[in-house]
Design a protein around this motif. Structure first.
Motif, PDB file in Angstrom:
ATOM      1  N   LYS A 194       0.834  -1.215   0.000  1.00  0.00           N
ATOM      2  CA  LYS A 194       0.000   0.000   0.000  1.00  0.00           C
ATOM      3  C   LYS A 194       0.859   1.253   0.000  1.00  0.00           C
ATOM      4  O   LYS A 194       0.605   2.211  -0.735  1.00  0.00           O
ATOM      5  N   GLN A 195       1.896   1.261   0.832  1.00  0.00           N
ATOM      6  CA  GLN A 195       2.770   2.430   0.912  1.00  0.00           C
ATOM      7  C   GLN A 195       3.544   2.636  -0.385  1.00  0.00           C
ATOM      8  O   GLN A 195       3.666   3.765  -0.877  1.00  0.00           O
ATOM      9  N   ARG A 198       1.327   3.906  -3.187  1.00  0.00           N
ATOM     10  CA  ARG A 198       0.960   5.311  -2.941  1.00  0.00           C
ATOM     11  C   ARG A 198       2.099   6.257  -3.320  1.00  0.00           C
ATOM     12  O   ARG A 198       1.864   7.365  -3.814  1.00  0.00           O
ATOM     13  N   HIS A 199       3.333   5.832  -3.112  1.00  0.00           N
ATOM     14  CA  HIS A 199       4.471   6.732  -3.301  1.00  0.00           C
ATOM     15  C   HIS A 199       5.247   6.503  -4.594  1.00  0.00           C
ATOM     16  O   HIS A 199       6.141   7.294  -4.917  1.00  0.00           O
ATOM     17  N   GLU A 206       4.255   0.919  -9.181  1.00  0.00           N
ATOM     18  CA  GLU A 206       2.895   0.944  -8.631  1.00  0.00           C
ATOM     19  C   GLU A 206       2.187  -0.366  -8.929  1.00  0.00           C
ATOM     20  O   GLU A 206       1.527  -0.958  -8.068  1.00  0.00           O
ATOM     21  N   LYS A 210       1.318  -4.124  -6.432  1.00  0.00           N
ATOM     22  CA  LYS A 210      -0.044  -4.661  -6.387  1.00  0.00           C
ATOM     23  C   LYS A 210      -0.035  -6.139  -6.785  1.00  0.00           C
ATOM     24  O   LYS A 210      -0.697  -6.964  -6.140  1.00  0.00           O
TER      25      LYS A 210
END
Length: 231
Positions: A194-195, A198-199, A206, A210
């Protein structure tokens, strides 16, 4: 999986799928992306056909992110290659504060320190199979890339047990993989993913985080099914 008698050869396809997935994931997170690796993932259908994508919305979404990035960017050009290197470096290496530290102890240790009890517990799991990280003593054993490499090595070992018709050995390896997922990777990778998503400054990372989170979740189910097979 069928509930009746199953031959060892019938479980090989699933074991080989797991080898492929863990190989891709370990190469993604062990270090900055090489052009050789980027050339591999750029092959048509490689990411789109990632294992379990049809069963996981998270893997499917991640694969779409990566696929879109690969179609719109020449990842073998120096400019894009440098951008991917920087995205990996600033998130997972430094020199600034890391938005997504890639070590288990950073999520499970209250002080977020490395080389603590969490690291030692991971090392114990490695030692059973004489798995010695490349940078032993310099890189903490609980680095994401090393934990994924360990799962890759055990996946290959499971395939070898089938070749030797070693049912007892196969079951032991699969049980140890299931325990490592439950006791280690699945306890911290969901938050890490998740972190990082997000970044991330590129759709490549990204999407890959996932895919990572979605695959580990379904791999636990795959291991449960493999261990439930009557051979």
């Amino acid at each position: 999986m069928p509930s009746g008698q199953t031959t060892l050869e019938q479980v090989l396809p699933l074991l080989q799928v797991r080898i492929f997935a863990y190989d891709c994931l370990r190469r993604t997170f062990l270090g900055e992306p090489s052009k050789e690796f980027l050339r591999t993932v750029s092959h048509e259908g490689f990411i789109e056909g990632f294992p379990f994508a049809e069963d996981s919305a998270l893997i499917h979404e991640g694969a779409e992110n990566v696929s879109e990035y690969l179609k719109n960017q020449d990842v073998l050009s120096e400019e894009v290659h440098d951008k991917l290197h920087w995205d990996y470096t600033r998130m997972f290496i430094g020199p600034y504060e890391l938005p997504a530290p890639p070590w288990e102890s950073a999520y499970l240790n209250k002080e977020r320190l490395l080389f603590q009890e969490e690291t030692i517990n991971v090392r114990r799991a490695y030692l059973k199979y004489a798995f010695l990280p490349k940078d032993f003593g310099h890189e903490a054993d609980d680095h994401l890339g090393l934990e994924l490499d360990f799962m890759y090595q055990l996946s290959e070992l499971a395939e070898a047990k089938v070749s030797k018709q070693d049912i007892g050995g196969l079951v032991e390896v699969l049980r140890d993989q299931k325990a490592f997922l439950e006791d280690h990777l699945l306890k911290w990778v969901p938050e890490f993913s998740k972190q990082a998503a997000r970044h991330a400054q590129t759709q490549f990372y990204e999407g890959m985080v996932k895919i990572l989170a979605g695959f580990l979740e379904l791999d636990l189910k795959a291991l449960e099914e493999l261990l439930d097979i009557n051979v």
